[in-house]
Motif scaffolding. Structure first.
Motif, mmCIF file in Angstrom:
data_model
loop_
_atom_site.group_PDB
_atom_site.id
_atom_site.type_symbol
_atom_site.label_atom_id
_atom_site.label_comp_id
_atom_site.label_asym_id
_atom_site.label_seq_id
_atom_site.Cartn_x
_atom_site.Cartn_y
_atom_site.Cartn_z
ATOM 1 N N SER A 2 4.490 8.092 -8.322
ATOM 2 C CA SER A 2 5.476 8.613 -9.249
ATOM 3 C C SER A 2 6.494 7.556 -9.595
ATOM 4 O O SER A 2 6.795 6.677 -8.809
ATOM 5 C CB SER A 2 6.180 9.826 -8.635
ATOM 6 N N THR A 97 4.094 7.435 -2.639
ATOM 7 C CA THR A 97 3.327 8.386 -1.852
ATOM 8 C C THR A 97 3.145 7.888 -0.427
ATOM 9 O O THR A 97 3.192 6.684 -0.147
ATOM 10 C CB THR A 97 1.930 8.629 -2.464
ATOM 11 N N ASP A 120 4.531 13.180 -2.042
ATOM 12 C CA ASP A 120 5.286 12.381 -3.000
ATOM 13 C C ASP A 120 6.693 12.171 -2.467
ATOM 14 O O ASP A 120 7.311 13.105 -1.940
ATOM 15 C CB ASP A 120 5.346 13.085 -4.353
#
Length: 214
Positions: A2, A97, A120
């Motif tokens: 992310s 992650t 995450d």
């Protein structure tokens, strides 16, 4: 992995792969060890907002990565970290992650379970004397200590929250037979146990036979 929208990355992420013995503290505000796979020295990144660096590391799981006697990551098992560390105005933002193998047992039939947990991460580590540091409690936002950040507490919390509180081998697991303790899935469809009225139990034990015969 992310990423955070709205931050410009002005440096190209680089890879930092490290495997070292664990030597970390669990306290988010305590001073981390100066070395180890769970520790990142932010001086390698710089404090200008927008600078960033990528980290890929393998770190051994410490005690406490899971729910005791239910499901979790065993101590010493490799935790794979794939992270982007970015310098922002108030501190250092870590996103990415963490992945590790898990073990446990089914909460209904007690069969051993194995699997993988991937979480995450988005964690801000506030600079000392920043507005964020001054306006938040110690347990709300992590802190940088001597330009070091300790990833272990943030990863541990994310893993614990991601694990099922009631792990099951299958969603429709029927559990154990209350009469003999065998797994229902291994028993015949017509499996039953004779139920004796307590008032007749003593007579059966003395004379034998079934409840109806008594």
């Amino acid at each position: 992995m992310s990423t955070l929208v709205g931050l410009d990355t002005v440096s190209h992420p680089t890879s930092d792969t490290t495997t070292m013995p664990k030597n970390q503290t669990n306290a988010r505000t305590a001073k981390p060890s100066t070395t180890g796979p769970w520790v990142i020295d932010t001086r390698d990144i710089g404090r200008r907002p927008g600078l960033s660096r990528g980290y890929q590391r393998t770190a051994p799981a410490p005690v406490g990565f899971g729910l005791p006697e239910v499901v979790g990551v065993l101590p010493g098992v490799d935790v794979e970290l794939d992270l982007l560390v970015e310098s922002v105005v108030e501190g250092v933002l870590v996103s990415g992650t963490a992945t590790a193998d898990t073990v446990g047992e089914c909460s209904r039939c007690l069969e051993p379970l194995s699997g993988t947990v991937e979480v995450d991460l988005t964690e801000l580590f506030a600079y000392p004397d920043s507005a964020t540091e001054a306006t938040t409690d110690e347990d709300e936002v992590s802190r940088l200590v001597d330009d070091l950040i300790d990833l272990e507490p943030a990863v541990r919390d994310a893993v614990v929250l991601a694990l099922p509180q009631v792990p099951l081998c299958t969603p429709d697991c029927r559990g154990l037979c209350p009469g003999c303790g065998a797994r229902w899935v291994e028993l015949e469809p017509d499996h039953t146990h004779e139920t004796i009225d307590p008032r007749w139990a003593a007579l059966k034990e003395r004379f034998g036979g079934t409840e109806e015969e008594s």
